[in-house]
Design a protein around this motif. Structure first.
Motif, short mmCIF file in Angstrom:
data_model
loop_
_atom_site.label_atom_id
_atom_site.label_comp_id
_atom_site.label_asym_id
_atom_site.label_seq_id
_atom_site.Cartn_x
_atom_site.Cartn_y
_atom_site.Cartn_z
N LEU A 305 0.69 -1.24 -0.11
CA LEU A 305 0.08 0.10 -0.18
C LEU A 305 0.94 1.50 0.06
O LEU A 305 0.66 2.13 -0.86
CB LEU A 305 -0.90 -0.06 1.27
CG LEU A 305 -1.69 1.32 1.54
CD1 LEU A 305 -2.64 1.74 0.31
CD2 LEU A 305 -2.59 1.18 2.98
N VAL A 306 1.95 1.22 0.82
CA VAL A 306 2.87 2.26 0.91
C VAL A 306 3.45 2.56 -0.48
O VAL A 306 3.67 3.87 -0.94
CB VAL A 306 3.85 2.24 1.91
CG1 VAL A 306 4.93 3.23 2.01
CG2 VAL A 306 3.14 2.12 3.51
N GLU A 307 4.10 1.54 -0.97
CA GLU A 307 4.72 1.81 -2.27
C GLU A 307 3.63 2.19 -3.18
O GLU A 307 3.98 3.14 -4.02
CB GLU A 307 5.08 0.44 -2.71
CG GLU A 307 6.40 -0.16 -1.85
CD GLU A 307 6.90 -1.48 -2.36
OE1 GLU A 307 6.21 -2.09 -3.05
OE2 GLU A 307 8.15 -1.88 -1.74
N SER A 308 2.42 1.55 -3.33
CA SER A 308 1.37 2.27 -4.17
C SER A 308 1.32 3.53 -4.30
O SER A 308 1.40 4.47 -5.12
CB SER A 308 0.22 1.24 -4.22
OG SER A 308 -0.85 1.99 -4.98
N LEU A 309 1.09 4.16 -2.79
CA LEU A 309 0.73 5.52 -2.76
C LEU A 309 2.04 6.44 -3.06
O LEU A 309 1.61 7.42 -3.67
CB LEU A 309 0.47 5.76 -1.25
CG LEU A 309 -1.01 5.20 -0.65
CD1 LEU A 309 -1.09 5.09 0.82
CD2 LEU A 309 -2.14 5.66 -1.24
N TYR A 310 3.03 5.98 -2.58
CA TYR A 310 4.17 6.82 -3.26
C TYR A 310 4.44 6.95 -4.59
O TYR A 310 4.76 8.09 -5.06
CB TYR A 310 5.49 6.31 -2.24
CG TYR A 310 7.04 7.10 -2.70
CD1 TYR A 310 7.04 8.57 -1.88
CD2 TYR A 310 7.76 6.63 -3.53
CE1 TYR A 310 8.37 8.83 -2.01
CE2 TYR A 310 8.73 7.28 -3.85
CZ TYR A 310 9.09 8.48 -3.07
OH TYR A 310 10.31 9.25 -3.44
N ASN A 311 4.27 5.75 -5.03
CA ASN A 311 4.84 5.90 -6.68
C ASN A 311 3.71 6.52 -7.44
O ASN A 311 3.83 7.07 -8.55
CB ASN A 311 4.44 4.44 -7.30
CG ASN A 311 5.91 3.69 -6.72
OD1 ASN A 311 6.90 4.30 -6.52
ND2 ASN A 311 5.97 2.37 -6.41
N ARG A 312 2.56 6.77 -6.87
CA ARG A 312 1.47 7.66 -7.50
C ARG A 312 1.65 9.01 -7.03
O ARG A 312 0.76 9.84 -7.16
CB ARG A 312 0.06 7.11 -7.18
CG ARG A 312 -0.32 5.51 -7.69
CD ARG A 312 -1.65 5.21 -7.33
NE ARG A 312 -1.59 3.71 -7.74
CZ ARG A 312 -2.28 3.58 -9.04
NH1 ARG A 312 -2.67 4.46 -9.88
NH2 ARG A 312 -2.42 2.22 -9.42
N GLY A 313 2.51 9.51 -6.09
CA GLY A 313 2.75 10.75 -6.11
C GLY A 313 1.75 11.27 -4.70
O GLY A 313 1.76 12.44 -4.77
N VAL A 314 1.29 10.54 -3.92
CA VAL A 314 0.42 10.87 -2.97
C VAL A 314 1.44 11.63 -1.94
O VAL A 314 2.65 10.89 -1.69
CB VAL A 314 -0.22 9.94 -2.28
CG1 VAL A 314 -0.88 10.27 -1.17
CG2 VAL A 314 -1.20 9.08 -3.18
N ARG A 315 1.08 12.61 -1.33
CA ARG A 315 1.98 13.39 -0.24
C ARG A 315 2.41 12.70 0.74
O ARG A 315 1.48 11.71 1.16
CB ARG A 315 1.21 14.69 -0.01
CG ARG A 315 0.70 15.77 -1.00
CD ARG A 315 0.35 17.00 -0.58
NE ARG A 315 0.02 17.85 -1.60
CZ ARG A 315 1.11 18.91 -2.04
NH1 ARG A 315 2.04 18.65 -1.20
NH2 ARG A 315 0.75 19.57 -3.04
N THR A 316 3.57 12.67 1.31
CA THR A 316 4.02 11.84 2.24
C THR A 316 3.18 12.05 3.67
O THR A 316 2.99 11.10 4.49
CB THR A 316 5.42 12.14 2.55
OG1 THR A 316 6.30 12.20 1.47
CG2 THR A 316 6.26 11.33 3.53
#
Length: 607
Positions: A305-316
């Motif tokens: 989930l974290v990798e998906s969010l990060y790779n989609r540019g979701v703010r940290t």
């Protein structure tokens, strides 16, 4: 005309297409031998230099004092482009290759392009915003290329036309869906608005209108009230195309087909959720888990989930808040499965540290404690707490090296014992006890009776509110580590990298925590604490903004390398950062250094 020049990073990503063409036509390349002077002090500078490869040193021509070093993708000498003469001397320490952007072109962009000019402001907030914007197109492209597959669709409830309204309603309720597909008979297919579709659709709204407006009864069949045609998208099509179809046809849901047969449903709410997060998949699995094995299966999906969010540019920061919420659900579920129901109302399970502040992303060490109500009689709590610690370990949360876990009796106390312990810690004011106090200051209830925390929080506030002498000792750990900057203001890293927690994150988190205790601010999240301190007038707006942006950057850079290296280290390899990130990191570390100096002045620490 250099074709390999990077136009994707700030400040050049801010230029218009025409300006980028002008830049490419104006760029030149220069070669400097080792020890050759690139720009002489007190001489006019005619270009902005962008290092392709090599090493440049900025120094005083008179005293020889070194101010900075520049390497691949770094810019210099910006200051000289706004003044008649260069202030310092720039020397190549090794054979160096640079781009040259003529001064006249640079000033033209600076005067005509507000975003380009903003990059050269001193505000960390402005620079960070430009860097975020530079990544935006990449993130949108990733979304557009996402495809409809089995992981993002809901199984379709399929009913016969002769199903009654009552039966359809009960079936939807049982499956927790708001629509169903109706299998059409061959005769119905041919008359269904001249379409060859095999299905009609019925929604909860259709059922409600049929009963209230059209006066059908519960035994009426759903066939006559189902609607056609059913708009569909093929499994494997692009998610973006599905969203466009919904928008154009003004519908909220699509049937997903595979080789002509219905395999599921996709609605607009899912699409918007999928764009930002797959968290609904995990949270649904957590909610449905009725045993520890099912809970472990859901918990193991967090890193994906974290990798998906990060790779989609979701703010940290959004990722932190979301993952903290998921962690809380996991811990709360484990608590509910292990703690007898009658005991759950007699205790409060607290998470501490980064989890208590809602600043955890990847799973870190367990930091938790338990409050037991004063009136409760729970003689065998130790066995249950041992089970909780072991279960969290099995779910992927490592043991705390410092023993801050509910399996240790030191972290399980009655309300009165917690009250007494806080007073003892404040009275002794030893370094160890003050760090324990800091741990509890971030406590957050995740399970049990949250009201049991209220008197303890009140005691902590009473003991620390405006207690400058106590807090002067409390804040010292934030000042203990030197800033990872060289004497010349450049980022410094050791053999194993730069410890971003020690050099950047902890000084901000602990310094802000100290100020929050002094001024009675009860929120635990560092960003919320910064905002509250600004609102109280303790921090100036620019200071608050810069501290928030610096902390966001530290978290983001650490997460990026943790995901890349498949570990949870706090060490940053600065060499892996691009020019814009190195520039922001350097600026952010200076923000932290200045904040530490302010803390020392505020608490009158003169060590």
């Amino acid at each position: 005309m250099p074709e390999k020049f990077d136009m994707q990073s700030p400040p050049f990503a801010c230029l218009t297409t025409g300006e980028q063409k002008t830049l490419r036509n104006a760029l030149d390349i220069a070669y400097f031998r080792r020890h050759q002077v690139v720009v002489e002090a007190q001489q006019p500078s005619h270009s902005l230099y962008i290092v392709i490869k090599g090493f440049i040193e900025e120094k005083s021509a008179e005293s020889g004092e070194i101010y900075a070093h520049y390497t691949q993708e770094d810019l210099f000498d910006v200051r000289a482009l706004f003044e008649p003469l260069s202030k310092h001397r720039y020397v190549a320490l090794e054979d160096t290759l640079t781009y040259l952007l003529p001064k006249a072109i640079f000033l033209q962009f600076y005067q005509q392009n507000e975003e380009f000019a903003s990059y050269f402001n001193t505000s960390l907030v402005t620079r960070r915003a430009l860097l975020e914007k530079a990544h935006q197109q990449k993130n949108i492209a990733e979304f557009i290329l996402t495809k409809v597959d089995s992981s993002i669709i809901q199984p379709a409830l399929q009913l016969r036309p002769n199903t009654t309204i009552e039966e359809a309603t009960l079936a939807m309720t049982e499956r927790a869906v708001d629509c169903a597909l109706v299998l059409l008979s061959p005769e119905t297919k041919e008359s269904a608005h001249n379409t060859s579709a095999s299905y009609a659709i019925i929604t909860q709204t259709n059922l409600l209108h049929a009963l209230v407006i059209q006066h059908h009864d519960l035994s009426s069949p759903i066939g006559p009230i189902a609607t056609t045609p059913v708009l569909a998208v093929e499994q494997g099509d692009y998610l973006f195309d599905a969203m466009v179809q919904m928008t154009r046809r003004k519908v909220k849901r699509l049937m997903v087909t595979h080789n002509g047969s219905a395999v599921g449903m996709l609605d607009m709410t899912q699409i918007l959720s999928i764009f930002s997060t797959h968290s609904h998949i995990i949270t649904l699995a957590i909610a449905r888990a009725d045993n520890l094995e099912a809970l472990a299966e859901a918990a193991n999906k967090q890193r994906v989930l974290v990798e998906s969010l990060y790779n989609r540019g979701v703010r940290t920061r959004f990722i932190m808040e979301l993952i903290s919420a998921v962690n809380e659900q996991i811990i709360e579920k484990a608590f509910s499965l292990l703690v007898p129901p009658e005991r759950q109302k007699q205790c409060c399970l607290m998470v501490l540290g980064s989890e208590g502040r809602h600043e955890q992303i990847l799973k870190t060490d367990q930091d938790n404690a338990l409050i037991i109500a004063n009136h409760a009689d729970w003689p065998d709590y130790e066995q249950t707490m041992q089970q909780i610690t072991q279960t969290l370990l099995d779910l992927g949360y490592p043991l705390c090296p410092g023993g801050v876990m509910v399996k240790n009796s030191q972290w399980v106390k009655s309300q009165q014992d917690w009250d007494n312990t806080l007073q003892q810690w404040c009275q002794s004011r030893s370094a160890d006890n003050l760090m324990l106090l800091a741990i509890v200051a971030d406590a957050h209830c995740v399970a049990g009776d949250a009201t049991l925390m209220d008197p303890i929080k009140h005691t902590l506030s009473r003991l620390t509110l405006h207690q400058e002498a106590l807090l002067a000792d409390f804040v010292r750990p934030a000042l203990a580590f030197s800033s990872p900057l060289t004497l010349f203001g450049q980022v410094k890293q050791g053999k194993n990298g730069l410890d971003i927690k020690q050099g950047g994150i902890f000084p901000v988190v602990h310094g802000i925590r100290t100020l929050s205790l002094e001024y009675g601010i009860t929120v635990t999240n560092t960003f919320e604490r910064i905002s509250a301190l600004q609102h109280r007038g303790v921090l100036e707006k620019q200071t608050a903004d810069n501290l928030s942006e610096a902390l966001k950057l530290f978290f983001k850079l650490r997460l990026a390398q943790q995901l890349q290296q498949h570990q949870n280290s706090n060490q940053l390899d600065v060499k892996q950062l691009d020019r814009a990130e190195r520039d922001l990191l350097r600026h952010s570390l200076h923000v932290v250094k200045k904040f530490k100096q302010w803390l020392a002045y505020h608490y009158q620490i003169r060590d």
